[in-house]
Design a protein around this motif. Structure first.
Motif, PDB file in Angstrom:
ATOM      1  N   THR A   1      48.993  44.585  29.304  1.00  0.00           N
ATOM      2  CA  THR A   1      48.402  43.550  28.459  1.00  0.00           C
ATOM      3  C   THR A   1      47.400  42.748  29.276  1.00  0.00           C
ATOM      4  O   THR A   1      47.340  42.851  30.497  1.00  0.00           O
ATOM      5  CB  THR A   1      49.476  42.600  27.905  1.00  0.00           C
ATOM      6  OG1 THR A   1      50.099  41.926  29.001  1.00  0.00           O
ATOM      7  CG2 THR A   1      50.516  43.355  27.101  1.00  0.00           C
TER       8      THR A   1
ATOM      9  N   GLN B   1      45.119  38.721  29.200  1.00  0.00           N
ATOM     10  CA  GLN B   1      45.018  37.416  28.554  1.00  0.00           C
ATOM     11  C   GLN B   1      43.703  37.321  27.786  1.00  0.00           C
ATOM     12  O   GLN B   1      42.646  37.593  28.335  1.00  0.00           O
ATOM     13  CB  GLN B   1      45.083  36.302  29.606  1.00  0.00           C
ATOM     14  CG  GLN B   1      46.401  36.243  30.364  1.00  0.00           C
ATOM     15  CD  GLN B   1      46.398  35.149  31.413  1.00  0.00           C
ATOM     16  OE1 GLN B   1      45.420  34.433  31.564  1.00  0.00           O
ATOM     17  NE2 GLN B   1      47.505  35.029  32.131  1.00  0.00           N
ATOM     18  N   GLY B   2      43.757  36.933  26.518  1.00  0.00           N
ATOM     19  CA  GLY B   2      42.537  36.738  25.746  1.00  0.00           C
ATOM     20  C   GLY B   2      41.843  38.036  25.401  1.00  0.00           C
ATOM     21  O   GLY B   2      42.446  39.119  25.383  1.00  0.00           O
ATOM     22  N   ASP B   3      40.544  37.929  25.166  1.00  0.00           N
ATOM     23  CA  ASP B   3      39.756  39.082  24.721  1.00  0.00           C
ATOM     24  C   ASP B   3      38.748  39.540  25.759  1.00  0.00           C
ATOM     25  O   ASP B   3      37.957  40.445  25.493  1.00  0.00           O
ATOM     26  CB  ASP B   3      38.997  38.716  23.431  1.00  0.00           C
ATOM     27  CG  ASP B   3      39.954  38.372  22.302  1.00  0.00           C
ATOM     28  OD1 ASP B   3      40.980  39.065  22.177  1.00  0.00           O
ATOM     29  OD2 ASP B   3      39.676  37.398  21.572  1.00  0.00           O
ATOM     30  N   TYR B   4      38.759  38.907  26.930  1.00  0.00           N
ATOM     31  CA  TYR B   4      37.727  39.210  27.914  1.00  0.00           C
ATOM     32  C   TYR B   4      38.312  39.766  29.202  1.00  0.00           C
ATOM     33  O   TYR B   4      39.417  39.414  29.609  1.00  0.00           O
ATOM     34  CB  TYR B   4      36.929  37.945  28.265  1.00  0.00           C
ATOM     35  CG  TYR B   4      36.252  37.303  27.086  1.00  0.00           C
ATOM     36  CD1 TYR B   4      35.149  37.887  26.476  1.00  0.00           C
ATOM     37  CD2 TYR B   4      36.716  36.079  26.588  1.00  0.00           C
ATOM     38  CE1 TYR B   4      34.526  37.294  25.392  1.00  0.00           C
ATOM     39  CE2 TYR B   4      36.109  35.470  25.506  1.00  0.00           C
ATOM     40  CZ  TYR B   4      35.010  36.086  24.913  1.00  0.00           C
ATOM     41  OH  TYR B   4      34.393  35.482  23.841  1.00  0.00           O
TER      42      TYR B   4
ATOM     43  N   ARG C   1      44.527  48.068  23.867  1.00  0.00           N
ATOM     44  CA  ARG C   1      44.010  46.734  24.181  1.00  0.00           C
ATOM     45  C   ARG C   1      42.577  46.885  24.657  1.00  0.00           C
ATOM     46  O   ARG C   1      42.300  47.581  25.633  1.00  0.00           O
ATOM     47  CB  ARG C   1      44.857  46.112  25.289  1.00  0.00           C
ATOM     48  CG  ARG C   1      44.584  44.647  25.529  1.00  0.00           C
ATOM     49  CD  ARG C   1      45.389  43.802  24.563  1.00  0.00           C
ATOM     50  NE  ARG C   1      45.371  42.401  24.961  1.00  0.00           N
ATOM     51  CZ  ARG C   1      44.457  41.520  24.578  1.00  0.00           C
ATOM     52  NH1 ARG C   1      43.465  41.898  23.792  1.00  0.00           N
ATOM     53  NH2 ARG C   1      44.530  40.265  24.959  1.00  0.00           N
TER      54      ARG C   1
ATOM     55  N   LEU D   1      39.261  44.949  26.055  1.00  0.00           N
ATOM     56  CA  LEU D   1      38.766  43.720  26.674  1.00  0.00           C
ATOM     57  C   LEU D   1      37.289  43.877  26.985  1.00  0.00           C
ATOM     58  O   LEU D   1      36.875  44.877  27.599  1.00  0.00           O
ATOM     59  CB  LEU D   1      39.542  43.413  27.961  1.00  0.00           C
ATOM     60  CG  LEU D   1      41.058  43.188  27.816  1.00  0.00           C
ATOM     61  CD1 LEU D   1      41.694  42.964  29.184  1.00  0.00           C
ATOM     62  CD2 LEU D   1      41.340  42.008  26.904  1.00  0.00           C
TER      63      LEU D   1
ATOM     64  N   SER E   1      41.651  38.924  33.529  1.00  0.00           N
ATOM     65  CA  SER E   1      41.318  38.788  32.110  1.00  0.00           C
ATOM     66  C   SER E   1      41.552  37.348  31.686  1.00  0.00           C
ATOM     67  O   SER E   1      42.303  36.604  32.323  1.00  0.00           O
ATOM     68  CB  SER E   1      42.162  39.722  31.249  1.00  0.00           C
ATOM     69  OG  SER E   1      43.533  39.355  31.288  1.00  0.00           O
ATOM     70  N   SER E   2      40.882  36.955  30.597  1.00  0.00           N
ATOM     71  CA  SER E   2      40.972  35.565  30.210  1.00  0.00           C
ATOM     72  C   SER E   2      40.594  35.396  28.745  1.00  0.00           C
ATOM     73  O   SER E   2      39.873  36.212  28.169  1.00  0.00           O
ATOM     74  CB  SER E   2      40.045  34.712  31.072  1.00  0.00           C
ATOM     75  OG  SER E   2      40.080  33.366  30.680  1.00  0.00           O
ATOM     76  N   GLY E   3      41.062  34.293  28.185  1.00  0.00           N
ATOM     77  CA  GLY E   3      40.658  33.935  26.841  1.00  0.00           C
ATOM     78  C   GLY E   3      39.557  32.902  26.849  1.00  0.00           C
ATOM     79  O   GLY E   3      39.156  32.397  25.805  1.00  0.00           O
ATOM     80  N   GLN E   4      39.037  32.593  28.044  1.00  0.00           N
ATOM     81  CA  GLN E   4      37.974  31.609  28.153  1.00  0.00           C
ATOM     82  C   GLN E   4      37.028  32.007  29.269  1.00  0.00           C
ATOM     83  O   GLN E   4      37.326  32.905  30.068  1.00  0.00           O
ATOM     84  CB  GLN E   4      38.560  30.224  28.428  1.00  0.00           C
ATOM     85  CG  GLN E   4      39.459  30.173  29.656  1.00  0.00           C
ATOM     86  CD  GLN E   4      40.137  28.829  29.811  1.00  0.00           C
ATOM     87  OE1 GLN E   4      39.824  27.888  29.101  1.00  0.00           O
ATOM     88  NE2 GLN E   4      41.056  28.728  30.747  1.00  0.00           N
ATOM     89  N   THR E   5      35.890  31.333  29.324  1.00  0.00           N
ATOM     90  CA  THR E   5      34.876  31.686  30.321  1.00  0.00           C
ATOM     91  C   THR E   5      34.748  30.636  31.408  1.00  0.00           C
ATOM     92  O   THR E   5      33.820  30.700  32.220  1.00  0.00           O
ATOM     93  CB  THR E   5      33.512  31.888  29.634  1.00  0.00           C
ATOM     94  OG1 THR E   5      33.175  30.702  28.906  1.00  0.00           O
ATOM     95  CG2 THR E   5      33.552  33.098  28.711  1.00  0.00           C
TER      96      THR E   5
END
Length: 488
Positions: free
Chosen positions: A33, A35-38, A212, A214, A292-296
């Motif tokens: 998995t 985190q987030g979409d990136y 998944r 990303l 990975s992250s859900g923010q930039t």
């Protein structure tokens, strides 16, 4: 910063053999998995994988494979082995019977993806394992790709269908020659990946909707520097560097001096600055600390910069002297010690002494010991030397004697007392007695009682002894008597 490790690539499958299995492994949770979409460019982080999240009925533990997605690379075989050792420690704590696990880097897949193989020792099993509360986790250290043409716009992990298993699967169990068709954990041949695997077949997860995706993106990264007082071990300041991932900044002019750190040179040492990773003048690349992250806007790396305190010091003490011919004084008498900026002991010759002491004249004399360290810090210690008059004293008294055969005299007859330099009482035996008395002969006699104290001070007292003649006398007269019975 992440050190570069040299990996060992197997040239053929014959260089390592798989653990001997007597059945296909039972598997669960063989997916990745994020985190987030990136997925972040130029990032360092870990894949958390669960290769042993179900027990296998006390059978030999299987080896497992990690096939990294395109553009994702491991942080080197040495780091991978450390991750394997950590996994073994967790497994032992949960009751697994396991001695070791060896990490190998196999040849890349046909489409250029890195492959790592993790092999438990022969005889490793889960006979007494208890994973009901949590599973042992492999923290796999990885790097993400740079923003270059060979890096895909996105990565896909985990297979929705059997056709995707070879291209999207990440975690596989070695099943030896055993094959499984259908279900959530089918097998595929190792040769379909183009790798020299010690297992002929690999098992991975296939599950609808598990893929998944990303998308690669840049992030604003913040590196944090905690400035720590070396003496108190407390953070005294926090500095940050912010920028897009992949950009560089120099530590020179940022953390390499007290001026850069904004610290007081009267308190801290410019040459005693240390960073826990790298050097004070390195060029650093901003690297996200997570892959990975859900923010930039994400955290980069946190560093500790330790700064030593100024240890410059001068110490001395007050003292008391008694004035006198034998009394002496030197600057070393009141100097206790001194240290330079780093705490190294100094000698008296390194210290400036101001002031002097006249040991013959009572009074209070100030003496200052001073030292200027390499950063211009001026430290000093003022002491006072108290010079006092001696308390030595002798007392005697005059006396009168009458000459005669029974008249006697001793020095104690005229001695009243005496004290030494500190006022302590003395005995007659401590005195020098000059002169004598002849109590049979009239005249004036001088007796001197003298004493020299510890500092050479001479004190005395002269007493007079006066011997006079006796005034005793007898008187009588002549007379005439007539003899007779009545004459008396």
């Amino acid at each position: 910063m992440t050190p570069v490790q040299t990996s060992f690539t197997l040239s053929s499958a014959s260089q390592v053999t798989a653990p001997p299995l007597n059945q296909a492994p039972a598997l669960s949770n063989f997916f990745v998995t994020g985190q987030g979409d990136y997925i972040l460019f130029n990032a360092s982080g870990v894949f958390d994988l669960f290769p042993y999240s179900v027990t296998n009925l006390n059978k030999q533990l299987y080896g497992f494979y990690v096939v990294l997605p395109t553009s994702i690379t491991g942080q080197g075989l040495t780091v991978m082995q450390a991750a394997a050792d950590d996994l073994v420690a967790q497994m032992k704590a949960k009751g697994f019977s396991i001695d070791s696990m060896t990490a190998y880097q196999l040849n890349d897949t046909t489409d250029g993806r890195q492959v790592y193989y993790f092999r438990p020792n022969d005889g490793a099993n889960d006979t007494n394992a208890n994973i009901s509360s949590s599973w042992p986790v492999l923290h796999l250290p990885v790097h993400t790709g740079a923003d270059v043409s060979t890096t895909p716009k996105a990565i896909s992990m985990n297979a929705n269908t059997m056709n995707e298993l070879a291209s999207k699967g990440v975690l596989f169990a070695g099943s030896g020659n055993y094959t499984v068709g259908g279900g959530s954990y089918p097998t595929m041949s190792a040769s379909s990946l183009g790798i020299n695997a010690p297992d002929a077949n690999l098992m991975g997860i296939v599950y609808s909707g598990i893929t998944r995706v990303l998308t690669y993106t840049h992030a604003t990264v913040t590196d944090t520097y905690n400035i720590v007082d070396a003496e108190t071990n407390k953070v005294i300041k926090v500095l940050t560097k912010v920028g897009q991932d992949g950009t560089q900044y120099s530590r020179k002019g940022f953390i390499d001096s007290l001026v850069a750190l904004g610290l007081d040179p009267a308190m801290y040492v410019n040459t005693d600055i240390n960073v826990n990773d790298g050097t004070l003048t390195d060029d650093i690349t901003l690297t996200p600390a997570q892959w990975s992250s859900g923010q930039t806007f994400v955290a980069g790396h946190t560093y500790t910069v330790t700064v030593g305190r100024v240890k410059t010091s001068v110490t001395g003490h007050d003292s008391n002297l008694i004035a006198g011919p034998k009394t002496t004084w030197t600057a070393s008498d009141n100097f206790d010690g001194a240290t330079d900026i780093n705490g190294k002991a100094l000698q008296l010759v390194d210290v400036k002494v101001t002031g002097s002491v006249n040991t013959q004249v009572p009074g209070d004399y100030s003496v200052t010991y001073g030292y200027v360290d390499s950063q211009g810090n001026n430290v000093s210690k003022k002491v006072v030397v108290h010079v006092t008059a001696t308390q030595a004293w002798v007392s005697a008294h005059d006396s009168n004697l009458i000459a005669g055969p029974n008249t006697t005299w001793t020095p104690s007859d005229n001695f009243n007392g005496a004290t030494d330099a500190n006022g302590k009482p003395l005995q007659l035996s401590d005195m020098t007695v000059t002169g004598t008395v002849n109590p049979q002969v009239t005249g004036g006699y001088s007796i001197t009682y003298s004493y020299v104290d510890s500092q050479g001070n001479y004190v005395s007292w002269t007493a007079g002894v006066y011997v006079t003649a006796s005034k005793a006398s007898v008187k009588g007269h002549d007379s005439n008597l007539i003899a007779g019975p009545n004459t008396t």
